[in-house]
Design a protein around this motif. Structure first.
Motif, PDB file in Angstrom:
ATOM      1  N   ASP A 128     -12.310 -34.264  49.694  1.00 26.02           N
ATOM      2  CA  ASP A 128     -12.081 -33.415  48.524  1.00 26.02           C
ATOM      3  C   ASP A 128     -11.078 -32.301  48.810  1.00 26.02           C
ATOM      4  OD1 ASP A 128     -12.165 -32.663  45.978  1.00 26.02           O
ATOM      5  OD2 ASP A 128     -14.332 -32.523  45.832  1.00 26.02           O
TER       6      ASP A 128
ATOM      7  N   LEU B  25      -7.978 -27.010  47.513  1.00 25.22           N
ATOM      8  CA  LEU B  25      -6.777 -26.420  46.914  1.00 25.22           C
ATOM      9  C   LEU B  25      -7.144 -25.504  45.746  1.00 25.22           C
ATOM     10  CD1 LEU B  25      -3.657 -26.295  46.678  1.00 25.22           C
ATOM     11  CD2 LEU B  25      -3.779 -28.263  45.175  1.00 25.22           C
ATOM     12  N   GLU B  26      -8.057 -25.977  44.919  1.00 20.13           N
ATOM     13  CA  GLU B  26      -8.486 -25.186  43.757  1.00 20.13           C
ATOM     14  C   GLU B  26      -9.060 -23.843  44.223  1.00 20.13           C
ATOM     15  OE1 GLU B  26     -11.097 -27.376  41.142  1.00 20.13           O
ATOM     16  OE2 GLU B  26     -11.562 -25.558  40.003  1.00 20.13           O
TER      17      GLU B  26
ATOM     18  N   ASN C 164      -8.755 -31.608  46.802  1.00 21.31           N
ATOM     19  CA  ASN C 164      -8.514 -30.965  45.513  1.00 21.31           C
ATOM     20  C   ASN C 164      -9.367 -29.708  45.369  1.00 21.31           C
ATOM     21  OD1 ASN C 164      -7.999 -33.967  45.235  1.00 21.31           O
ATOM     22  ND2 ASN C 164      -7.012 -33.182  43.404  1.00 21.31           N
TER      23      ASN C 164
ATOM     24  N   PHE D  95       1.319 -30.133  50.132  1.00 19.61           N
ATOM     25  CA  PHE D  95       2.319 -31.066  50.668  1.00 19.61           C
ATOM     26  C   PHE D  95       1.716 -32.135  51.565  1.00 19.61           C
ATOM     27  CE2 PHE D  95       5.757 -27.975  49.566  1.00 19.61           C
ATOM     28  CZ  PHE D  95       6.400 -28.858  48.716  1.00 19.61           C
ATOM     29  N   LYS D  96       0.814 -31.714  52.414  1.00 20.58           N
ATOM     30  CA  LYS D  96       0.236 -32.664  53.372  1.00 20.58           C
ATOM     31  C   LYS D  96      -0.469 -33.806  52.623  1.00 20.58           C
ATOM     32  CE  LYS D  96      -2.096 -33.816  57.319  1.00 20.58           C
ATOM     33  NZ  LYS D  96      -1.544 -34.365  58.499  1.00 20.58           N
ATOM     34  N   TYR D  97      -1.206 -33.453  51.572  1.00 17.20           N
ATOM     35  CA  TYR D  97      -1.976 -34.483  50.870  1.00 17.20           C
ATOM     36  C   TYR D  97      -1.345 -34.881  49.544  1.00 17.20           C
ATOM     37  CZ  TYR D  97      -5.062 -33.145  54.554  1.00 17.20           C
ATOM     38  OH  TYR D  97      -5.552 -32.865  55.801  1.00 17.20           O
ATOM     39  N   ASN D  98      -0.127 -34.407  49.322  1.00 15.21           N
ATOM     40  CA  ASN D  98       0.644 -34.777  48.139  1.00 15.21           C
ATOM     41  C   ASN D  98      -0.168 -34.661  46.850  1.00 15.21           C
ATOM     42  OD1 ASN D  98       3.118 -35.759  47.062  1.00 15.21           O
ATOM     43  ND2 ASN D  98       2.090 -37.693  46.664  1.00 15.21           N
ATOM     44  N   LEU D  99      -0.797 -33.520  46.683  1.00 16.89           N
ATOM     45  CA  LEU D  99      -1.608 -33.324  45.479  1.00 16.89           C
ATOM     46  C   LEU D  99      -0.695 -32.912  44.318  1.00 16.89           C
ATOM     47  CD1 LEU D  99      -4.674 -31.448  47.014  1.00 16.89           C
ATOM     48  CD2 LEU D  99      -4.381 -33.886  46.642  1.00 16.89           C
ATOM     49  N   ILE D 100      -1.116 -33.248  43.115  1.00 18.83           N
ATOM     50  CA  ILE D 100      -0.393 -32.953  41.872  1.00 18.83           C
ATOM     51  C   ILE D 100       1.112 -33.209  42.028  1.00 18.83           C
ATOM     52  CG2 ILE D 100      -0.622 -31.423  39.862  1.00 18.83           C
ATOM     53  CD1 ILE D 100      -2.106 -29.467  41.598  1.00 18.83           C
TER      54      ILE D 100
ATOM     55  N   ILE E  99      -6.250 -21.548  45.568  1.00 22.73           N
ATOM     56  CA  ILE E  99      -5.453 -20.947  44.485  1.00 22.73           C
ATOM     57  C   ILE E  99      -6.235 -19.793  43.866  1.00 22.73           C
ATOM     58  CG2 ILE E  99      -4.497 -21.342  42.178  1.00 22.73           C
ATOM     59  CD1 ILE E  99      -3.792 -24.192  43.072  1.00 22.73           C
TER      60      ILE E  99
ATOM     61  N   PHE F 297     -11.740 -40.438  48.819  1.00 24.94           N
ATOM     62  CA  PHE F 297     -10.921 -39.220  48.899  1.00 24.94           C
ATOM     63  C   PHE F 297     -11.728 -38.103  49.563  1.00 24.94           C
ATOM     64  CE2 PHE F 297      -9.350 -41.030  44.779  1.00 24.94           C
ATOM     65  CZ  PHE F 297      -8.126 -41.403  45.283  1.00 24.94           C
TER      66      PHE F 297
END
Lengths: 216, 350
Positions: A6, A11-12, A8, A70-75, A15, A4
């Protein structure tokens, strides 16, 4: 080989930075209103410029959040809630910027007897936003404790409502010497200040629903 | 024996393997792939590798139990048994009836016993039936325990929701790998178990390592499962992930892990030996239904959430499967053996 990338972490961070921008925007809003009420023109203009930059910064982070999510379909199970939450919070910054820009353009004449009242509304609205942002941060980490912040946000909003009502009574109660159109302008200004807490309350009510979905 | 004939007779087992890969892989990675938490290619690769490892290294325990149920000693007989089980699974799936390859193969083996005029060891049958009944119950218990642990961890740690997403993805991959390993170890007996006594493969010795004929047979079965995973499971995974079981990725992790544990405890010789050597009660090594374990695990989660919306007909369906599948498979097996022996003049009982 990295299985993966990173995204995530990216994104974290986005946010977190987005919420920081919102927090800064809300504080700038308060400082801007104070400067206007104190007739500190130079500082007020600085705040207008500052809030415009902060709003742009927040928008950039919001775009990144949407893209990565959306691109990486997280959560996938919570992404819709998270996006809705972030999008709704963007309205706070928009409203805050709008208030300062309107003040800069319209330049309403605030009667000295109303300065404290307007100041209080701005302060409590800022408190509502600040509390909401804390609540959102907790939703992302310790969601079980979010309810306290939702309650506090609602409390600040109802305080703002009371203050708004009182200031309207003063405006239209005959204690201020100005035309009816000027009174309407003051009322509009007071409403705009209070709008921030209304938006905060709306987002808080969404948060109280999303909180349940965080639970497994 | 002619290579083509051997291939033809093994084809029934390979078909069972293919169908197992196509369907059961979806139970492991369905939600992860359906919700796009894990890509299909990654899921298929992990699933295939671990199914093969599980089949080759841990498949002997359950196969041994099936051997005790009926030691099929002719290749044509093994073909008939395997083909009948596969046919049963196909027919019942088409009619939307609950079915399990494990239950089908057991029925087919008993059919061979009846045809051969051999006594079926009732103690083994009782052991197997008890295991079937115990599978969903144990899966529910495991799911409840894992659910509690996961819930406590999520609620009492300050893990960011985004970081949690990353951990869940890893969790789904690790649980999926474990689930695939357990599936291979437990269910390879359904695919290749009946061919053990008539395995056409000889041991291969490379240095100090011996690759036994049975391991080669299991490798072939494992590859058939992997082919099933790659060629057909994507469709099933998307169905499982998006429509049938709409569960969150966290709950999917709980279900997969609970199911993997169930299949593991019913297939691990290491665990069996460890418990029996200490005079502790051990679970028999029996091929069990992964789908029924999944249903049990989901029911476990539903129970802990208050027991609302539990579809009791699912439990009824499982019970019907326990009775109907082996019976139908037994009849098919008997008929297939008769045809092979009397029409095609094949030796079905050695």
């Amino acid at each position: 080989m990295k299985i993966f990338k990173d995204r995530n972490k990216e994104l974290e961070m986005d946010i977190d930075l987005y919420l920081n921008s919102l927090q800064k925007g809300s504080n700038t809003f308060l400082e801007g209103v104070k400067s206007y009420l104190r007739d500190e023109v130079e500082q007020f203009n600085d705040r207008v410029k500052q809030i415009t930059d902060e709003e742009r910064e927040a928008d950039e982070h919001l775009v990144n959040i949407k893209y990565v999510l959306f691109k990486y379909n997280l959560i996938p199970d919570l992404s819709a809630d998270l996006l809705e939450l972030m999008d709704s919070m963007d309205d706070i910054n928009d409203a805050a910027k709008e208030v300062l820009l309107n003040l800069q353009v319209i330049k309403p004449n605030i009667d000295p007897s109303l300065i404290d009242d307007f100041g209080h509304i701005a302060k409590k609205s800022n408190k509502a936003v600040e509390t909401l942002i804390k609540g959102v941060r907790l939703y992302l980490t310790e969601f079980r404790t979010v309810e306290d912040y939702i309650t506090k946000t609602n409390l600040f909003e109802s305080e703002v409502d009371t203050l708004l009502h009182n200031v309207k009574l003063k405006i239209f109660g005959g204690q201020i010497d100005c035309t009816f159109s000027e009174k309407l302008l003051l009322e509009r200004f007071a409403n705009e200040l209070a709008d921030l807490s209304d938006i905060a309350e709306k987002v808080a009510s969404k948060l109280s629903v999303y909180k349940f979905k965080r639970s497994i | 024996m002619d290579f083509l004939v051997v291939g033809l007779f093994l084809s029934a087992g390979l078909f069972m393997g293919w169908s197992l890969g196509a369907n059961d892989a979806a139970n492991i990675f369905g939600t992860a792939v359906g919700t796009r938490m894990v890509s299909f290619r990654k899921a298929a690769l992990i699933c295939s590798v671990f199914v093969i490892i599980g089949a080759v290294s841990g498949g002997s325990g359950t196969s041994h139990t099936l051997g005790k149920l009926g030691a099929i000693n002719a290749l044509a007989g093994a073909f008939a048994v395997s083909a009948s089980a596969a046919f049963t699974v196909m027919i019942m799936t088409k009619r939307g009836l609950p079915v399990s390859t494990s239950q089908a193969i057991v029925g087919a083996i008993i059919g061979w016993n009846v045809f051969a005029g051999l006594q079926t060891d009732t103690s083994v049958v009782i052991d197997i039936i008890q295991t079937w009944i115990f599978t969903p119950i144990l899966a529910a218990i495991f799911a409840i325990i894992i659910y509690w642990i996961v819930k406590y961890t999520i609620e009492h740690t300050k893990i960011h929701v985004v970081k949690m997403d990353k951990y869940i993805r890893w969790g789904l991959i690790i649980a999926g790998a474990f689930g695939s390993y357990s599936l291979g170890a437990n269910n390879i007996a359904n695919v290749m178990g009946v061919f053990i006594k008539v395995s056409p493969f000889n041991d291969i010795v490379i240095g100090s390592v011996t690759f036994t004929g049975i391991q080669q047979l299991f490798l072939l079965g494992g590859i058939a499962i992997a082919v099933g995973v790659f060629t057909y499971s994507k469709k099933v995974m998307n169905t499982v992930g998006k429509s049938l079981f709409k569960i969150s990725p966290i709950n999917a992790f709980v279900v997969v892990l609970a199911t993997a544990f169930v299949l593991f405890v019913f297939s691990s010789e290491g665990l069996y030996n460890f418990l029996t050597s200490r005079n502790l009660p051990a679970l028999p090594l029996v091929p069990v239904s992964q789908s029924q374990a999944v249903v049990g695990a989901i029911m476990g989660i539903a129970l802990i959430k208050g027991g609302r919306n539990i579809d009791l007909s699912k439990i009824g369906n499982i019970s019907i499967g326990w009775v109907l599948t082996p019976l139908i498979s037994m009849v098919f097996s008997y008929v297939a053996l008769s045809i092979l022996q009397n029409v095609f003049l094949q030796t079905v009982v050695g």
